[in-house]
Write a protein that holds these residues in place. Structure first.
Motif, PDB file in Angstrom:
ATOM      1  N   ASP A 114       0.855  -1.189   0.000  1.00  0.00           N
ATOM      2  CA  ASP A 114       0.000   0.000   0.000  1.00  0.00           C
ATOM      3  C   ASP A 114       0.893   1.241   0.000  1.00  0.00           C
ATOM      4  OD1 ASP A 114      -1.905   1.931   0.334  1.00  0.00           O
ATOM      5  OD2 ASP A 114      -2.772   1.077   2.163  1.00  0.00           O
ATOM      6  N   GLY A 115       1.475   1.506  -1.161  1.00  0.00           N
ATOM      7  CA  GLY A 115       2.376   2.645  -1.225  1.00  0.00           C
ATOM      8  C   GLY A 115       2.711   3.001  -2.649  1.00  0.00           C
ATOM      9  N   VAL A 116       3.289   4.162  -2.820  1.00  0.00           N
ATOM     10  CA  VAL A 116       3.647   4.657  -4.156  1.00  0.00           C
ATOM     11  C   VAL A 116       5.102   5.102  -4.130  1.00  0.00           C
ATOM     12  CG1 VAL A 116       1.276   5.334  -4.642  1.00  0.00           C
ATOM     13  CG2 VAL A 116       2.850   7.013  -3.648  1.00  0.00           C
ATOM     14  N   TYR A 117       5.679   5.239  -5.331  1.00  0.00           N
ATOM     15  CA  TYR A 117       7.095   5.596  -5.390  1.00  0.00           C
ATOM     16  C   TYR A 117       7.396   6.431  -6.618  1.00  0.00           C
ATOM     17  CZ  TYR A 117       8.153   2.115  -9.054  1.00  0.00           C
ATOM     18  OH  TYR A 117       8.225   1.419 -10.237  1.00  0.00           O
ATOM     19  N   GLU A 118       8.582   6.994  -6.616  1.00  0.00           N
ATOM     20  CA  GLU A 118       9.116   7.708  -7.769  1.00  0.00           C
ATOM     21  C   GLU A 118      10.607   7.436  -7.833  1.00  0.00           C
ATOM     22  OE1 GLU A 118       7.830   9.488 -10.256  1.00  0.00           O
ATOM     23  OE2 GLU A 118       5.775   9.320  -9.529  1.00  0.00           O
ATOM     24  N   VAL A 119      11.156   7.466  -9.030  1.00  0.00           N
ATOM     25  CA  VAL A 119      12.597   7.343  -9.219  1.00  0.00           C
ATOM     26  C   VAL A 119      13.027   8.531 -10.067  1.00  0.00           C
ATOM     27  CG1 VAL A 119      14.481   5.966 -10.184  1.00  0.00           C
ATOM     28  CG2 VAL A 119      12.481   4.824  -9.188  1.00  0.00           C
ATOM     29  N   THR A 120      13.870   9.381  -9.511  1.00  0.00           N
ATOM     30  CA  THR A 120      14.350  10.554 -10.248  1.00  0.00           C
ATOM     31  C   THR A 120      15.840  10.386 -10.518  1.00  0.00           C
ATOM     32  OG1 THR A 120      12.697  11.891  -9.104  1.00  0.00           O
ATOM     33  CG2 THR A 120      14.462  13.091 -10.213  1.00  0.00           C
ATOM     34  N   THR A 121      16.217  10.674 -11.748  1.00  0.00           N
ATOM     35  CA  THR A 121      17.616  10.476 -12.141  1.00  0.00           C
ATOM     36  C   THR A 121      18.461  11.710 -11.836  1.00  0.00           C
ATOM     37  OG1 THR A 121      17.019   8.878 -13.804  1.00  0.00           O
ATOM     38  CG2 THR A 121      19.086   9.998 -14.164  1.00  0.00           C
ATOM     39  N   VAL A 122      19.714  11.463 -11.513  1.00  0.00           N
ATOM     40  CA  VAL A 122      20.694  12.526 -11.287  1.00  0.00           C
ATOM     41  C   VAL A 122      21.769  12.414 -12.360  1.00  0.00           C
ATOM     42  CG1 VAL A 122      22.404  13.450  -9.662  1.00  0.00           C
ATOM     43  CG2 VAL A 122      20.297  12.383  -8.794  1.00  0.00           C
ATOM     44  N   LEU A 123      21.980  13.494 -13.096  1.00  0.00           N
ATOM     45  CA  LEU A 123      23.087  13.562 -14.053  1.00  0.00           C
ATOM     46  C   LEU A 123      23.886  14.813 -13.739  1.00  0.00           C
ATOM     47  CD1 LEU A 123      21.572  12.679 -17.584  1.00  0.00           C
ATOM     48  CD2 LEU A 123      23.029  11.244 -16.144  1.00  0.00           C
TER      49      LEU A 123
ATOM     50  N   VAL B 103       4.735  16.023  -9.468  1.00  0.00           N
ATOM     51  CA  VAL B 103       3.326  16.109  -9.884  1.00  0.00           C
ATOM     52  C   VAL B 103       2.712  14.706  -9.972  1.00  0.00           C
ATOM     53  CG1 VAL B 103       1.804  16.703 -11.823  1.00  0.00           C
ATOM     54  CG2 VAL B 103       3.539  18.346 -11.043  1.00  0.00           C
ATOM     55  N   ARG B 104       3.473  13.763 -10.561  1.00  0.00           N
ATOM     56  CA  ARG B 104       2.933  12.399 -10.673  1.00  0.00           C
ATOM     57  C   ARG B 104       2.784  11.759  -9.296  1.00  0.00           C
ATOM     58  NH1 ARG B 104       5.995   8.236 -14.419  1.00  0.00           N
ATOM     59  NH2 ARG B 104       7.467   8.337 -12.698  1.00  0.00           N
ATOM     60  N   LEU B 105       3.717  12.020  -8.384  1.00  0.00           N
ATOM     61  CA  LEU B 105       3.595  11.488  -7.023  1.00  0.00           C
ATOM     62  C   LEU B 105       2.287  11.956  -6.391  1.00  0.00           C
ATOM     63  CD1 LEU B 105       4.746  10.122  -4.444  1.00  0.00           C
ATOM     64  CD2 LEU B 105       5.732  12.350  -3.862  1.00  0.00           C
ATOM     65  N   GLN B 106       2.011  13.259  -6.526  1.00  0.00           N
ATOM     66  CA  GLN B 106       0.800  13.802  -5.923  1.00  0.00           C
ATOM     67  C   GLN B 106      -0.442  13.142  -6.517  1.00  0.00           C
ATOM     68  OE1 GLN B 106       0.808  15.820  -3.196  1.00  0.00           O
ATOM     69  NE2 GLN B 106      -1.329  15.153  -3.211  1.00  0.00           N
ATOM     70  N   ARG B 107      -0.389  12.889  -7.831  1.00  0.00           N
ATOM     71  CA  ARG B 107      -1.524  12.237  -8.497  1.00  0.00           C
ATOM     72  C   ARG B 107      -1.712  10.806  -7.959  1.00  0.00           C
ATOM     73  NH1 ARG B 107      -2.601   8.838 -12.587  1.00  0.00           N
ATOM     74  NH2 ARG B 107      -4.590   9.163 -13.624  1.00  0.00           N
ATOM     75  N   SER B 108      -0.614  10.067  -7.810  1.00  0.00           N
ATOM     76  CA  SER B 108      -0.697   8.704  -7.267  1.00  0.00           C
ATOM     77  C   SER B 108      -1.306   8.736  -5.862  1.00  0.00           C
ATOM     78  CB  SER B 108       0.691   8.057  -7.188  1.00  0.00           C
ATOM     79  OG  SER B 108       1.238   7.848  -8.470  1.00  0.00           O
ATOM     80  N   LEU B 109      -0.827   9.680  -5.045  1.00  0.00           N
ATOM     81  CA  LEU B 109      -1.335   9.802  -3.671  1.00  0.00           C
ATOM     82  C   LEU B 109      -2.830  10.111  -3.679  1.00  0.00           C
ATOM     83  CD1 LEU B 109       1.592  11.914  -2.142  1.00  0.00           C
ATOM     84  CD2 LEU B 109       1.058   9.534  -1.566  1.00  0.00           C
TER      85      LEU B 109
ATOM     86  N   GLN C   1       9.693   6.771  -1.637  1.00  0.00           N
ATOM     87  CA  GLN C   1       8.526   5.909  -1.415  1.00  0.00           C
ATOM     88  C   GLN C   1       7.666   6.493  -0.303  1.00  0.00           C
ATOM     89  OE1 GLN C   1       9.138   1.566  -1.309  1.00  0.00           O
ATOM     90  NE2 GLN C   1       8.216   1.594   0.696  1.00  0.00           N
ATOM     91  N   VAL C   2       6.373   6.541  -0.552  1.00  0.00           N
ATOM     92  CA  VAL C   2       5.434   6.940   0.496  1.00  0.00           C
ATOM     93  C   VAL C   2       4.444   5.801   0.688  1.00  0.00           C
ATOM     94  CG1 VAL C   2       3.750   8.655   1.282  1.00  0.00           C
ATOM     95  CG2 VAL C   2       5.590   9.358  -0.257  1.00  0.00           C
ATOM     96  N   THR C   3       4.325   5.304   1.907  1.00  0.00           N
ATOM     97  CA  THR C   3       3.342   4.251   2.181  1.00  0.00           C
ATOM     98  C   THR C   3       2.334   4.759   3.211  1.00  0.00           C
ATOM     99  OG1 THR C   3       4.744   3.269   3.880  1.00  0.00           O
ATOM    100  CG2 THR C   3       4.982   2.412   1.644  1.00  0.00           C
TER     101      THR C   3
END
Ligand code: PDD
Length: 280
Positions: free
Chosen positions: A28-37, A49-55, A90-92
């Motif tokens: 019961d949780g959502v996640y995001e993966v952001t790349t660092v270059l 924005v997508r995290l907020q939508r998932s939540l 990750q937010v659960t």
């Protein structure tokens, strides 16, 4: 590594969460993966924005504001000296200290965890020069693939099936049509035209997908958003996938069938260059 958990920066072996956390017991949780270059976050806003939508879709509380999230990302990149790599978030739903199918009361504190992964050579990945070999498997995931949940068992099994077959990844197929890759969005190229599945609840709305389609349009490439079959993909001139961590990755083989001459196609190769150039 320094990690972040519920308001604190800690050494990774000191960070803890409850065994009753619904992320652990029920995915019961959502996640995001952001790349660092080059030490910089790629498209942080898109991920936030997508995290907020998932939540919102799961009626979960935001653990912190977007500004706080950005600050945590930056702190972790700096403290861990990440030049090329990933930030996992990750937010659960947390827990009220027991197991129950019913959601805990709305004031239950969510659990938020972030950590970095150091990945030197992410941009200059030799795998992108070889291209990926793909198998196709049936898409038996749940029907809300637009929500980025941590239920990743089937995608994980798909990657293992690919590995056992001597391949790199799997494309998921529903009613004969490709939905997406195990952890990326899928495209074919035929007669110079890029074809990809339109956004719906059937696929994740990739942040890289959005950026790459914009860049392709700006480069006067033709794009068609429509369903395509796995058989059509096998007859394509080229194919590729996109994701935050793979950028644009050419696909050179599907179910043992070589695409074009079996090497990365010109459009996928050019889009990878454009994406890396514009993102840095
Ligand atoms: N995966 N489709 C699925 C099923 C994914 O898991 C992902 C991302 C994507 C591409 O989305 P984006 O461009 O926003 O990364 C599409 C991440 C990278 C992962 O699970 O590690």
């Amino acid at each position: 590594r320094t990690v972040y958990v519920n308001g604190e920066y800690l050494p990774e072996n000191e960070a803890t969460v409850s065994i009753f956390d619904r992320g652990f017991l029920m995915a019961d949780g959502v996640y995001e993966v952001t790349t660092v270059l080059d030490g910089k976050l790629i498209d942080f806003d898109g991920h936030a924005v997508r995290l907020q939508r998932s939540l919102d879709e799961l009626e979960m509380q935001a653990a912190c504001s977007k500004d706080e999230l950005l600050e945590i990302h930056r702190q972790l990149v700096e403290r861990n000296g990440i030049v090329e790599g990933l930030v996992y978030l990750q937010v659960t739903r947390g827990s009220d200290g027991d197991r129950d199918f019913v959601f805990p009361s709305a004031d239950t504190k969510p659990t938020i965890v972030l950590f970095t992964q150091n990945k030197p050579g992410l941009a200059d990945n030799p795998a992108a020069k070889k291209g990926a070999k793909i198998i196709s498997i049936e898409d038996i995931r749940w029907g809300r693939r637009d929500i980025k949940t941590v239920q990743l068992l089937y995608p994980s099994m798909g990657k293992m099936m690919a590995k056992k077959a001597g391949c790199d990844d799997a494309w998921l197929v529903e009613d004969g049509h490709v939905t997406e890759g195990t952890s990326n969005n899928a495209y074919l190229v035929k007669d110079g035209k890029i074809v990809t599945r339109p956004l719906s609840t059937d696929i994740l709305h990739g942040i890289t997908r959005k950026a790459v389609l914009r860049m392709a349009a700006e480069a006067q490439m033709e794009i068609e958003e429509r369903l395509f079959t796995i058989d059509e993909a096998k007859e394509a001139d080229e194919a590729f996938v996109t994701s935050a961590s793979a950028f644009v990755m050419p696909v050179v083989e599907i179910d043992g069938v070589a695409l074009g001459n079996g090497t990365p196609g010109p459009i996928a190769t050019r889009l990878r260059e454009i994406y890396l150039d514009e993102s840095r």
